[in-house]
Design an enzyme around this catalytic site. Structure first.
Site, PDB file in Angstrom:
ATOM      1  N   GLY A 158     -16.414 -24.206 -12.620  1.00  0.00           N
ATOM      2  CA  GLY A 158     -15.810 -25.460 -11.997  1.00  0.00           C
ATOM      3  C   GLY A 158     -15.924 -25.832 -10.390  1.00  0.00           C
ATOM      4  O   GLY A 158     -17.130 -25.517  -9.864  1.00  0.00           O
ATOM      5  N   SER A 159     -14.992 -26.110  -9.788  1.00  0.00           N
ATOM      6  CA  SER A 159     -15.052 -26.626  -8.375  1.00  0.00           C
ATOM      7  C   SER A 159     -15.492 -25.449  -7.295  1.00  0.00           C
ATOM      8  O   SER A 159     -16.039 -25.900  -6.111  1.00  0.00           O
ATOM      9  CB  SER A 159     -13.715 -27.130  -7.972  1.00  0.00           C
ATOM     10  OG  SER A 159     -13.287 -28.123  -8.899  1.00  0.00           O
ATOM     11  N   ALA A 160     -15.765 -24.317  -7.801  1.00  0.00           N
ATOM     12  CA  ALA A 160     -16.316 -23.367  -6.988  1.00  0.00           C
ATOM     13  C   ALA A 160     -17.737 -23.376  -6.822  1.00  0.00           C
ATOM     14  O   ALA A 160     -18.373 -22.897  -5.923  1.00  0.00           O
ATOM     15  CB  ALA A 160     -15.948 -21.834  -7.644  1.00  0.00           C
ATOM     16  N   PHE A 161     -18.442 -24.407  -7.513  1.00  0.00           N
ATOM     17  CA  PHE A 161     -19.573 -24.825  -7.261  1.00  0.00           C
ATOM     18  C   PHE A 161     -19.920 -26.017  -6.326  1.00  0.00           C
ATOM     19  O   PHE A 161     -21.075 -26.150  -5.804  1.00  0.00           O
ATOM     20  CB  PHE A 161     -20.334 -25.237  -8.736  1.00  0.00           C
ATOM     21  CG  PHE A 161     -21.275 -24.093  -9.456  1.00  0.00           C
ATOM     22  CD1 PHE A 161     -22.084 -24.437 -10.062  1.00  0.00           C
ATOM     23  CD2 PHE A 161     -20.332 -23.090  -9.915  1.00  0.00           C
ATOM     24  CE1 PHE A 161     -22.901 -23.714 -10.928  1.00  0.00           C
ATOM     25  CE2 PHE A 161     -20.967 -22.139 -10.861  1.00  0.00           C
ATOM     26  CZ  PHE A 161     -22.313 -22.326 -11.097  1.00  0.00           C
ATOM     27  N   LYS A 162     -18.978 -26.614  -6.004  1.00  0.00           N
ATOM     28  CA  LYS A 162     -19.163 -27.709  -4.833  1.00  0.00           C
ATOM     29  C   LYS A 162     -19.679 -27.263  -3.751  1.00  0.00           C
ATOM     30  O   LYS A 162     -20.775 -28.146  -3.205  1.00  0.00           O
ATOM     31  CB  LYS A 162     -17.701 -28.482  -5.035  1.00  0.00           C
ATOM     32  CG  LYS A 162     -17.245 -29.294  -6.133  1.00  0.00           C
ATOM     33  CD  LYS A 162     -15.690 -29.751  -6.177  1.00  0.00           C
ATOM     34  CE  LYS A 162     -15.506 -30.080  -7.191  1.00  0.00           C
ATOM     35  NZ  LYS A 162     -13.979 -30.803  -7.375  1.00  0.00           N
TER      36      LYS A 162
END
Length: 567
Positions: free
Chosen positions: A282-286
């Protein structure tokens, strides 16, 4: 004139006494010489064994004391696996003189973790069988007191793990001292463990058992509190790739292995979810995607704004934010408010090639970057169309292990150099050169942005005072039967500290956790664990809290509008 009378018997007695004294003296001298010779031989033998024999093969002159398998210690020398002479308890049913059922009952009283039925089956079997491996001395004494001649107590070389479940997934196990390791370090370095030239020297892991204990303790407490299905965490040195701690819950005791054959990784306590389980994180990739856009020249200004007024429709899909701000937002706001729409628009402008290149440079298409045999390869998209580039930018449509992400964050904050993770304690000249995946300028900017997320955004519950933590939340729905299950989340907080001079990555993952008031996102389930872990382990790692220091984010804070943060 006096007359002297000589008595012949007296002279003879005198001569006999002198002769006996001489004989006794000679015998004593002979015994003394013999004793000295024996002593000299023993001294020479010990000298030969202790000095000269030390260079004749295996590096240990006392070959009889060389373990069959090398000990394993943590980075500070604390023993975590040892080979020892241990007692076992066995039975020859044909020699039993007592009632097997009564004996089974008494054995169950001594070993309550084993049922009477199991003991009874062994006691009535056809051949020799173990009743207990690795028995404690008091257990051996209790069984011996039963007075049964059919029970034997063989001494065997056993592999013992004195810290029990501590770092069990990292250590792995060896079924016996001479056998092949089953997983973890025991399997990955099996040749080193049994090499006659090296097994006299302990194998030093990168793990710090103090830090490992703190990580496991906090993960377990959070798992119980949030009723999670599982939990895991990693602490890694950002400049060397050394794994200081790695935990996966549920755990197992390598001293008491059970048969988990045939079980899937998700169902077996032997599964190390940090290197074997693949998740859409999820958003940890952003932060990774936005860093790629900076290096690609797409994001040249932090004040550049992107349309997040409404969901983004692409190829029949709708990309939306969980809590939309309903306006145009700039780069810091995209990260602080965790906007899928803003990240997707940046990825769309950048195109697929730079993002693919970054993910490949981070080994997302390869197996977990560590020495273990049991490690999973990332799930790479089968095609990279426009929608794939947009969804992978915020951590959907691509799956990696938590270790993949931890190594990526190390590169994100350490100046841009990616290094593979290692479970070995490295000397200064053993640290790999690594490869550049981010520019130094981009890494410096990302340290500011990650710190902003913790000080003003979704990562506030990870803000350990004085430790300057920076990081990013990630909450992803788990795919099930071809669709995403909205009630089943994997939550992650990927972080580093201290952000003004990063030294360690701390990553925590919770599987299907429920936080306070039923909130399930990473801000409520994973980030608080990071805060407690950093507060406990920072001083152990030589990082002391200092509220007078911090990353300078004064040029970025005016870009935030002060809206309520979202997950």
């Amino acid at each position: 004139m006096a007359t002297i009378i000589v008595q012949p018997g007296g002279a003879r007695a005198g001569r006999q006494r002198v002769s006996l004294t001489a004989i006794a003296h000679n015998r004593l001298m002979l015994l003394l010489i013999l004793f000295m010779m024996i002593t000299a031989v023993l001294i020479l033998r010990l000298t030969w064994v202790g000095i000269f024999a030390s260079g004749t093969g295996n590096g240990d002159g006392l070959s009889g004391f060389t373990p069959a398998r090398a000990d394993i210690v943590d980075r500070n020398g604390v023993p975590l696996a040892r080979t020892m002479d241990a007692y076992s308890i066995a039975v020859r049913p044909s020699k039993l003189i007592g009632d097997p059922d009564e004996l089974a009952r008494k054995l169950h009283e001594i070993f309550p973790d084993e049922s009477e039925a199991v003991f009874a089956k062994k006691l009535t079997g056809r051949g020799w069988a173990y009743l207990r491996r690795r028995a404690l001395p008091e257990e051996v004494a209790a069984v011996n007191a039963l007075g049964e001649i059919g029970i034997e107590f063989p001494r065997e070389k056993e592999r013992l793990y004195p810290q029990r479940t501590l770092a069990a997934h990292v250590l792995g196990f060896a079924p016996n001292a001479e056998g092949t390791g089953g997983m973890g370090v025991e399997a990955a370095f099996n040749d080193r463990m049994i090499d006659p030239a090296q097994r006299s020297k302990p194998f030093a892991m990168s793990i710090d058992s103090r830090v490992q204990g703190a990580l496991e303790s906090e993960l377990y407490a959070q798992l119980v509190q949030t009723r999670a299905k599982g939990a895991g965490g990693i602490i890694m040195d950002v400049n060397t790739g050394e794994v200081i701690a790695m935990a996966s819950i549920p755990v197992f005791d390598p001293n008491k292995l059970q048969n988990y054959a045939g079980k899937r990784c998700s169902e077996s306590p032997l599964c190390n979810h940090m290197v074997q389980a693949r998740y859409e994180l999820g958003s940890a990739f952003k932060p990774l995607s936005i860093a790629a856009a900076m290096d690609a020249g797409v994001v040249t200004s932090m004040s550049k704004r992107y349309d997040a007024t409404a969901p983004l429709a692409v190829a029949g899909f709708r990309i939306k934010d969980d809590h939309s701000l309903g306006r145009w937002i700039n780069v810091p706001e995209i990260l602080v408010h965790s906007s899928n729409i803003g990240t997707a628009r940046i990825a769309d402008e950048m195109g697929a090639a730079p993002l693919q290149k970054l993910f490949r440079n981070l080994d997302f298409d390869q197996r977990s970057p560590i020495e273990f045999n049991e490690r999973a390869k990332g799930i790479w998209p089968s095609s990279w169309g426009r929608i794939t580039s947009m969804t992978t930018s915020y951590g959907h449509g691509i799956a990696v292990t938590p270790l993949h992400l931890a190594a990526a964050y190390a590169a994100l904050v350490n100046g841009g150099i990616w290094r593979p993770a290692t479970i070995r304690k490295l000397k200064a000249d053993e640290v790999p050169e690594g490869r550049r995946v981010f520019s130094a300028a981009t890494s410096a900017r990302m340290r500011q942005l990650l710190r902003m997320i913790v000080s003003a955004g979704t990562g506030r519950s990870a803000d350990a005072k004085g430790f300057r933590v920076g990081g990013k939340t990630g909450s992803a729905e788990k795919p099930q039967e071809g669709r995403y299950n909205k009630t089943s989340l994997v939550t992650t907080f990927a972080s580093a500290f201290p952000m003004d001079n990063p030294r360690y990555v701390v990553l925590v993952t919770m599987d299907e956790a429920t936080g306070q008031y039923g909130l399930r996102t990473a801000a409520w389930t994973a980030a608080p664990v990071v805060k407690r872990v950093v507060e406990r382990t920072g001083p152990m790692l030589g990082v002391m809290p200092d509220e007078r220091r911090d990353v300078d984010i004064s040029d970025l804070m005016p870009l935030l509008h002060g809206d309520k943060e979202t997950e």
